[in-house]
Design a protein around this motif. Structure first.
Motif, short mmCIF file in Angstrom:
data_model
loop_
_atom_site.label_atom_id
_atom_site.label_comp_id
_atom_site.label_asym_id
_atom_site.label_seq_id
_atom_site.Cartn_x
_atom_site.Cartn_y
_atom_site.Cartn_z
N GLU A 119 0.90 -1.18 -0.01
CA GLU A 119 0.12 -0.07 0.04
C GLU A 119 0.88 1.30 0.01
OE1 GLU A 119 -3.25 1.61 3.31
OE2 GLU A 119 -3.64 -0.37 2.46
N HIS A 120 0.50 1.98 -0.99
CA HIS A 120 1.67 3.40 -1.03
C HIS A 120 2.77 3.47 -1.54
CE1 HIS A 120 -2.29 5.20 0.68
NE2 HIS A 120 -2.00 4.34 1.74
N VAL A 121 3.17 2.39 -1.94
CA VAL A 121 4.53 1.96 -2.45
C VAL A 121 5.06 3.10 -3.63
CG1 VAL A 121 6.26 0.31 -3.19
CG2 VAL A 121 4.78 -0.37 -1.36
N GLN A 122 6.03 3.63 -3.30
CA GLN A 122 6.64 4.44 -4.71
C GLN A 122 7.93 3.80 -5.09
OE1 GLN A 122 7.71 8.05 -2.90
NE2 GLN A 122 5.62 8.66 -2.68
N ARG A 134 12.17 0.35 -3.55
CA ARG A 134 10.79 0.86 -3.14
C ARG A 134 10.61 1.33 -1.91
NH1 ARG A 134 7.70 -4.73 -4.35
NH2 ARG A 134 6.54 -3.88 -2.39
N HIS A 135 9.90 2.52 -1.84
CA HIS A 135 9.70 3.33 -0.53
C HIS A 135 8.42 3.51 -0.28
CE1 HIS A 135 13.91 5.54 -1.76
NE2 HIS A 135 13.96 4.05 -1.49
N VAL A 136 8.30 3.98 0.86
CA VAL A 136 6.82 3.94 1.52
C VAL A 136 7.03 5.49 2.44
CG1 VAL A 136 4.83 3.19 2.98
CG2 VAL A 136 6.09 1.45 1.61
N GLN A 137 6.00 6.13 2.26
CA GLN A 137 5.91 7.34 3.18
C GLN A 137 4.62 7.01 4.17
OE1 GLN A 137 7.71 10.52 2.66
NE2 GLN A 137 8.60 9.52 1.04
N VAL A 138 5.02 7.35 5.44
CA VAL A 138 4.22 7.02 6.66
C VAL A 138 4.09 8.37 7.43
CG1 VAL A 138 3.64 5.57 8.55
CG2 VAL A 138 4.48 4.71 6.35
#
Length: 190
Positions: A119-122, A134-138
Protein backbone atom coordinates in the motif's frame (compact mmCIF):
# COMPACT_ATOMS: atom_id res chain seq x y z
CA UNK A 1 33.84 -48.55 69.32
CA UNK A 2 33.24 -49.36 65.67
CA UNK A 3 33.27 -52.78 64.15
CA UNK A 4 36.85 -53.56 62.97
CA UNK A 5 35.49 -55.05 59.74
CA UNK A 6 34.01 -51.62 58.75
CA UNK A 7 37.12 -49.63 59.49
CA UNK A 8 38.89 -50.22 56.14
CA UNK A 9 35.71 -49.26 54.23
CA UNK A 10 35.18 -45.99 56.09
CA UNK A 11 38.86 -45.10 55.67
CA UNK A 12 38.61 -45.89 51.97
CA UNK A 13 35.55 -43.62 51.68
CA UNK A 14 37.33 -40.80 53.46
CA UNK A 15 40.40 -41.19 51.24
CA UNK A 16 38.14 -41.29 48.18
CA UNK A 17 36.43 -38.03 49.25
CA UNK A 18 39.76 -36.32 49.92
CA UNK A 19 41.18 -37.46 46.56
CA UNK A 20 38.04 -36.30 44.73
CA UNK A 21 38.17 -32.91 46.43
CA UNK A 22 41.88 -32.54 45.65
CA UNK A 23 41.26 -33.43 41.99
CA UNK A 24 38.46 -30.88 41.72
CA UNK A 25 40.68 -28.20 43.22
CA UNK A 26 43.50 -29.15 40.89
CA UNK A 27 41.24 -29.11 37.81
CA UNK A 28 39.68 -25.82 38.88
CA UNK A 29 43.05 -24.17 39.38
CA UNK A 30 44.59 -25.29 36.10
CA UNK A 31 44.46 -22.53 33.54
CA UNK A 32 44.31 -23.76 29.99
CA UNK A 33 46.47 -21.92 27.45
CA UNK A 34 44.48 -19.03 25.95
CA UNK A 35 41.65 -19.34 28.48
CA UNK A 36 40.36 -16.22 30.18
CA UNK A 37 38.02 -15.65 33.08
CA UNK A 38 34.36 -15.42 32.00
CA UNK A 39 34.19 -11.65 32.46
CA UNK A 40 37.30 -11.03 30.39
CA UNK A 41 36.20 -13.29 27.53
CA UNK A 42 32.78 -11.58 27.37
CA UNK A 43 34.46 -8.18 27.12
CA UNK A 44 36.88 -9.43 24.49
CA UNK A 45 34.07 -10.80 22.33
CA UNK A 46 32.13 -7.53 22.36
CA UNK A 47 35.22 -5.49 21.41
CA UNK A 48 36.34 -7.75 18.59
CA UNK A 49 32.91 -8.66 17.20
CA UNK A 50 32.07 -7.46 13.73
CA UNK A 51 29.20 -4.95 13.63
CA UNK A 52 25.94 -6.28 12.25
CA UNK A 53 25.07 -5.06 8.76
CA UNK A 54 22.10 -2.73 8.50
CA UNK A 55 18.90 -4.61 7.58
CA UNK A 56 17.33 -4.20 4.13
CA UNK A 57 14.31 -2.58 5.82
CA UNK A 58 15.44 0.99 6.59
CA UNK A 59 14.13 4.31 7.76
CA UNK A 60 15.77 6.51 5.14
CA UNK A 61 14.58 9.76 6.64
CA UNK A 62 12.50 10.91 9.57
CA UNK A 63 11.08 14.42 9.81
CA UNK A 64 9.34 15.65 12.94
CA UNK A 65 7.13 18.72 13.14
CA UNK A 66 6.25 21.17 14.54
CA UNK A 67 9.28 22.05 16.65
CA UNK A 68 8.86 23.13 19.43
CA UNK A 69 5.54 21.36 19.90
CA UNK A 70 2.51 23.09 21.41
CA UNK A 71 -0.31 20.54 21.92
CA UNK A 72 -3.01 23.22 21.71
CA UNK A 73 -1.93 23.91 18.09
CA UNK A 74 -2.67 20.35 16.87
CA UNK A 75 -0.79 17.08 16.40
CA UNK A 76 2.93 16.36 16.34
CA UNK A 77 3.97 14.38 13.24
CA UNK A 78 6.58 11.68 12.67
CA UNK A 79 6.98 11.54 8.86
CA UNK A 80 9.11 8.56 7.85
CA UNK A 81 10.40 7.49 4.45
CA UNK A 82 10.86 3.72 4.62
CA UNK A 83 12.93 1.69 2.16
CA UNK A 84 11.58 -1.83 1.63
CA UNK A 85 13.80 -4.82 0.84
CA UNK A 86 14.34 -5.52 -2.88
CA UNK A 87 12.25 -8.67 -2.63
CA UNK A 88 9.33 -8.68 -0.23
CA UNK A 89 6.30 -10.96 0.10
CA UNK A 90 3.21 -8.93 -0.82
CA UNK A 91 1.23 -10.59 2.00
CA UNK A 92 3.39 -9.00 4.72
CA UNK A 93 2.22 -6.09 6.83
CA UNK A 94 4.30 -2.96 7.38
CA UNK A 95 4.22 -1.57 10.92
CA UNK A 96 5.66 1.83 11.80
CA UNK A 97 5.70 2.62 15.52
CA UNK A 98 6.86 5.46 17.74
CA UNK A 99 7.40 5.40 21.49
CA UNK A 100 7.35 8.82 23.16
CA UNK A 101 8.66 8.96 26.75
CA UNK A 102 9.48 11.54 29.38
CA UNK A 103 12.92 11.39 31.00
CA UNK A 104 11.34 10.11 34.23
CA UNK A 105 9.32 7.47 32.29
CA UNK A 106 6.18 8.69 34.10
CA UNK A 107 4.64 9.84 30.84
CA UNK A 108 4.72 7.71 27.73
CA UNK A 109 2.74 6.99 24.59
CA UNK A 110 3.00 4.25 21.97
CA UNK A 111 1.80 5.02 18.44
CA UNK A 112 1.50 2.49 15.65
CA UNK A 113 0.28 2.17 12.07
CA UNK A 114 -0.11 -1.15 10.24
CA UNK A 115 -0.83 -1.42 6.54
CA UNK A 116 -0.29 -3.97 3.76
CA UNK A 117 3.29 -3.74 2.55
CA UNK A 118 2.25 -2.92 -1.03
CA UNK A 119 0.00 0.00 0.00
CA UNK A 120 1.30 3.47 -1.00
CA UNK A 121 4.57 2.08 -2.43
CA UNK A 122 6.66 4.38 -4.63
CA UNK A 123 9.29 2.86 -6.90
CA UNK A 124 12.48 4.92 -7.24
CA UNK A 125 14.69 4.04 -10.25
CA UNK A 126 18.24 3.05 -9.39
CA UNK A 127 21.07 5.15 -10.85
CA UNK A 128 23.40 2.19 -11.43
CA UNK A 129 20.93 -0.15 -13.17
CA UNK A 130 20.19 -2.31 -10.12
CA UNK A 131 16.70 -3.28 -9.02
CA UNK A 132 14.65 -0.12 -8.35
CA UNK A 133 14.18 0.77 -4.68
CA UNK A 134 10.69 0.71 -3.21
CA UNK A 135 9.80 3.39 -0.67
CA UNK A 136 6.78 4.06 1.51
CA UNK A 137 5.87 7.38 3.15
CA UNK A 138 4.24 7.05 6.58
CA UNK A 139 2.89 9.80 8.85
CA UNK A 140 2.31 9.01 12.54
CA UNK A 141 0.46 11.72 14.46
CA UNK A 142 0.74 12.26 18.24
CA UNK A 143 -2.00 14.25 19.94
CA UNK A 144 0.16 15.28 22.92
CA UNK A 145 -1.59 12.88 25.29
CA UNK A 146 0.10 10.27 27.48
CA UNK A 147 -0.91 6.63 28.04
CA UNK A 148 -3.66 7.78 30.44
CA UNK A 149 -5.08 10.14 27.77
CA UNK A 150 -3.92 13.15 29.83
CA UNK A 151 -2.16 16.17 28.32
CA UNK A 152 1.60 15.77 28.78
CA UNK A 153 3.27 18.43 30.90
CA UNK A 154 5.70 20.95 29.44
CA UNK A 155 9.18 19.52 29.11
CA UNK A 156 11.56 17.46 27.03
CA UNK A 157 10.49 14.08 25.64
CA UNK A 158 12.41 11.39 23.80
CA UNK A 159 11.12 9.30 20.91
CA UNK A 160 12.12 6.11 19.13
CA UNK A 161 10.68 5.17 15.74
CA UNK A 162 10.93 1.61 14.36
CA UNK A 163 9.67 -0.21 11.28
CA UNK A 164 8.75 -3.92 11.12
CA UNK A 165 7.62 -6.36 8.46
CA UNK A 166 5.04 -8.73 9.94
CA UNK A 167 3.64 -12.01 8.66
CA UNK A 168 0.44 -13.75 9.73
CA UNK A 169 1.08 -17.05 11.46
CA UNK A 170 -0.93 -19.62 13.35
CA UNK A 171 -0.42 -17.74 16.63
CA UNK A 172 -0.86 -14.21 15.26
CA UNK A 173 1.52 -11.81 13.61
CA UNK A 174 5.27 -12.47 13.75
CA UNK A 175 8.13 -10.08 13.04
CA UNK A 176 10.01 -11.02 9.87
CA UNK A 177 12.35 -8.03 9.68
CA UNK A 178 13.08 -5.05 11.93
CA UNK A 179 14.76 -1.76 11.01
CA UNK A 180 17.30 0.04 13.12
CA UNK A 181 15.55 2.69 15.23
CA UNK A 182 15.67 6.45 14.78
CA UNK A 183 15.76 8.46 18.00
CA UNK A 184 15.38 12.10 18.91
CA UNK A 185 13.88 14.66 21.30
CA UNK A 186 10.70 16.70 21.35
CA UNK A 187 10.36 19.94 23.31
CA UNK A 188 6.77 20.46 24.51
CA UNK A 189 5.83 24.05 25.33
CA UNK A 190 2.66 25.94 26.33
Amino acid sequence: MTDPRLAPTSIARRVSHVVTAALLLLIGSVVLPGAQPPDASAKTKSKSSVPRPEPDLKILSLHTAPLPYKPQDGSFHFMATVQLPKEVDEQLMLEVSALVTSSSMTSLRFLSIRQPVNEHVQTIPSANGETPQRHVQVDLAWDGLDHNKQQVPVGSYEYEVRVKLLSNGEKGQRTQMLSWPKRGKILVKN
